[in-house]
Design an enzyme around this catalytic site. Structure first.
Site, mmCIF file in Angstrom:
data_model
loop_
_atom_site.group_PDB
_atom_site.id
_atom_site.type_symbol
_atom_site.label_atom_id
_atom_site.label_comp_id
_atom_site.label_asym_id
_atom_site.label_seq_id
_atom_site.Cartn_x
_atom_site.Cartn_y
_atom_site.Cartn_z
ATOM 1 N N ASP A 80 -11.017 -89.902 -53.770
ATOM 2 C CA ASP A 80 -10.490 -89.746 -52.813
ATOM 3 C C ASP A 80 -11.152 -90.504 -51.403
ATOM 4 O O ASP A 80 -12.324 -90.610 -51.649
ATOM 5 C CB ASP A 80 -9.989 -88.542 -52.175
ATOM 6 C CG ASP A 80 -8.295 -88.375 -52.179
ATOM 7 O OD1 ASP A 80 -7.919 -89.268 -51.649
ATOM 8 O OD2 ASP A 80 -7.947 -87.244 -52.836
ATOM 9 N N ASP A 119 0.852 -90.338 -51.454
ATOM 10 C CA ASP A 119 0.923 -89.180 -52.340
ATOM 11 C C ASP A 119 2.526 -89.217 -53.003
ATOM 12 O O ASP A 119 3.287 -89.445 -52.018
ATOM 13 C CB ASP A 119 0.619 -88.027 -52.266
ATOM 14 C CG ASP A 119 -0.910 -87.801 -52.088
ATOM 15 O OD1 ASP A 119 -1.635 -88.867 -52.341
ATOM 16 O OD2 ASP A 119 -1.288 -86.774 -51.795
HETATM 17 C C1 GLA Z 1 -5.278 -86.703 -51.829
HETATM 18 C C2 GLA Z 1 -4.760 -87.436 -53.019
HETATM 19 C C3 GLA Z 1 -3.868 -86.746 -53.890
HETATM 20 C C4 GLA Z 1 -4.734 -85.355 -54.208
HETATM 21 C C5 GLA Z 1 -5.036 -84.798 -52.695
HETATM 22 C C6 GLA Z 1 -6.109 -83.683 -52.891
HETATM 23 O O1 GLA Z 1 -4.115 -86.701 -51.099
HETATM 24 O O2 GLA Z 1 -4.080 -88.777 -52.901
HETATM 25 O O3 GLA Z 1 -3.741 -87.103 -55.214
HETATM 26 O O4 GLA Z 1 -5.765 -85.387 -54.881
HETATM 27 O O5 GLA Z 1 -5.602 -85.800 -52.250
HETATM 28 O O6 GLA Z 1 -6.432 -82.936 -51.516
#
Ligand code: GLA
Length: 618
Positions: A190, A277
């Protein structure tokens, strides 16, 4: 760090510094390299399939929950169909020990306890491996993570004095621990740590987290320090080569389309997120779908677009919304997206298990050709996607984006099949066949996606258009200098705009050079270089020119085709309004073609160019 920031206007201008010579010489990014530069390292010849803890549990996961889903993957037969990665997302860590070693949260992962307190995930990964599965882990490229920044109330956030659990400053050591010592096979990385911990953030002001000058900006792509972000991922790749020296790894980039990752993520990682997301809502699905749907040319075996994990099992995609759940799965299959289940499989009803287990759609997603679907048509709420399969068949999906029933028409030409010969469609949900000649109408329920495998007589009988083969076409340099938000996506935030497109201009219009329309072709900006793998074809034919949509009518563009690094054909200097020029080259024995369009200046956005009817011929 702040002093040495290189801004994104310099993308593509690699600096070669000869020892002892103070002056920097910019390398020519359009010079042929004679090699395919998109990533092929790691294990992603086809898109990864498996399960991830995040959408099911967020940080509230533990060993029992994860292993129960892993066992269900095996016992239900999904593992045998290709679902093999079991990935831990955020929530597994305790803290970083004072000496730098990462510690596992053993109250959640009891098998990680060791007598000396150093903790080890090895028993956990051994268990998965013994089940015939692979193990994946999550980290962040900064010092701190997404949940620490945005979800302060989540359980299982890192504890103790040193909560800096991200890779920043620890890349080699952490990758060594995760892959070498603990035996993981997959890492998702990430970027929140690179964007949320600036000096003005409440996180830093509270004194709980150390400042890290942001080098990633999700809202404004041009505020990211693109070379610096890329360099960190390259360091991860170097560490993976060292610590997973058998090449059995998968590197997942998770920076949501920011930092113009579209242009370089494919050279570094195996999958790359194209959007923020996903949420278990229909509108969120459409946004994520849209961020990947126009990027077909940026996905290849070894480097796939990732519109995020499946959310089948929750909200708009639960068992009461089978139409939407099936659409989600069908669209992800067509996009060659990773198929990562994000639901608690202990509780998943058979209807949804059948969605995950649809062999016909899995075969579309895992097709060895590696060609992502191309958007063939959009009429209001109806969108048609067509994907070329390795055996020459097509997969076609017709999506009703809207919330009312719609009529849709499929015609043979959208499949690049002849209008006067029969086409056979096999419904990939029902297995039933229908035949038509010319065109056929369908009635679609709200949010429904019809998806078929199609056989027919090709219009181009002796070859394939390059736009049908995105898996072998790599926009190594796409001419994008100042990436812009894509106005066709709601909200228009990601750099999906002005990239190379199959059968469209970089701005989504039909291809046209002077008076001639091209239904087939590659649209790209000037000052670009496409790499094209030749799969034993004998000729390449194309009609080149500046696209009518160019706003610059003055600057000429020269088109050159190279074969394994040597020039094979060159056009005249062509301006907007000049007729398309035909080029044909002999490609017998040539492995890699490079298609270069070159002009003076750097205002490439004003000069979209068209490789009209570009095709390999037998
Ligand atoms: C980000 C990513 C998600 C997940 C979260 C975990 O938002 O895009 O897919 O991995 O972090 O905190």
């Amino acid at each position: 760090m702040r002093k040495h920031k290189i801004r994104s206007g310099m993308i593509g201008l690699a600096l070669i510094l000869a020892p002892g010579i103070a002056q920097a010489q910019p390398a020519d990014p359009l010079a042929p390299t004679g090699r395919w530069t998109a990533n092929t390292d790691g294990q992603a010849a086809t898109p990864p399939m498996g399960w991830n803890s995040w959408n099911a549990f967020f940080t509230d996961m533990d060993e029992e929950k994860v292993l129960a889903s892993a066992q269900k993957i095996v016992s239900s037969g999904l593992a045998a169909k290709g679902y093999r990665y079991i990935n831990l997302d955020e929530g597994w860590w305790e803290k970083r020990r004072e000496d730098g070693r990462m510690l596992v949260r053993t109250e959640k992962f009891p098998s990680a306890r060791t007598d000396d307190g150093s903790t080890s995930f090895r028993p956990f990964t051994d268990r998965l491996h013994a089940m015939g599965l692979k193990a994946g882990l999550y980290s962040d490229l900064g010092r701190n993570t997404c949940a620490q920044a945005y979800m302060p109330d989540e359980p299982n956030l890192p504890r103790g004095n040193v909560r800096e659990v991200g890779l920043y400053g620890h890349i080699d050591r952490d990758i060594g621990l995760y892959f070498g010592e603990w035996g993981f096979d997959y890492i998702k990385i990430d970027g929140c740590g690179l964007r949320a911990y600036g000096p003005d953030s409440a996180l830093v002001k509270s004194g709980r987290y150390r400042e890290l000058d942001p080098i990633l900006d999700l809202r404004d792509v041009n505020k990211s320090d693109i070379p610096a972000v890329r360099d960190l991922f390259e360091q991860v790749k170097v560490a993976l080569a060292r610590h997973a020296s058998d090449g059995d790894y998968l590197l997942s980039l998770c920076i949501w389309g920011s930092a113009n990752v579209r242009s370089w993520g494919k050279d570094v990682g195996n999958i790359s997120r194209t959007s923020d997301d996903i949420a278990p809502r229909w509108d969120a699905l459409l946004t994520n779908f849209d961020t990947a749907a126009t990027r077909a040319l940026y996905a290849h075996p070894g480097s796939w677009n990732d519109p995020d994990m499946l959310f089948i099992g929750k909200g708009d995609f639960d068992e009461n919304h089978l139409v939407e759940a099936q659409s989600h799965f069908a669209l992800w299959a067509m996009l060659n997206a990773p198929l990562l289940i994000g639901t608690d499989l202990r509780k998943t009803p058979p209807l949804l298990m059948d969605v995950f287990g649809n062999d016909r759609l899995i075969a579309i997603n895992q097709d060895k050709g590696g060609h992502q679907a191309v958007v063939a048509d959009r009429q209001g709420d109806i969108q048609t996607l067509v994907k070329t399969l390795a055996n020459g068949d097509k997969a076609v999906a017709i999506l009703n984006r809207g919330s009312t029933p719609q009529d849709a028409t499929l015609n043979a030409a959208q499949l690049k099949f002849r209008n006067d010969a029969p086409v056979r469609l096999v419904d990939l949900w029902k297995g039933t066949a229908v035949d038509f000649t010319g065109e056929r109408s369908f009635r679609l329920a709200p949010h429904q996606t019809l998806v078929f495998r199609a056989k027919g007589a090709r219009s181009l009988t002796d070859g394939m258009y390059l736009s049908e083969l995105p898996g072998v076409v790599n926009p190594a340099v796409d001419g994008v200098v100042r990436p812009k938000p894509d106005p066709t996506i709601d909200p228009p935030i990601y750099a999906g705009w002005d990239g190379a497109q199959a059968d469209r201009t970089p701005y989504g219009r039909g291809l046209q050079v002077a008076g001639r329309h091209f239904v087939n072709g590659i649209g790209i900006l000037s000052n670009s270089r496409l790499e094209v793998k030749n799969q034993h074809y004998r000729r390449l034919t194309v009609s080149v020119g500046v696209d009518n949509s160019a706003t610059d009518a003055k600057r000429p563009v020269t088109f050159v085709i190279y074969g394994d690094g040597r020039p094979l054909a060159r056009s005249a200097a062509l301006r907007r309004g000049d007729a398309a020029q035909d080029l044909a080259v002999n490609t017998s024995g040539v492995k890699l073609l490079e298609l270069v369009a070159r002009s003076e200046g750097t205002d490439n956005e004003a000069l979209p160019v068209t490789w009209g009817d570009a095709a390999f011929r037998r």
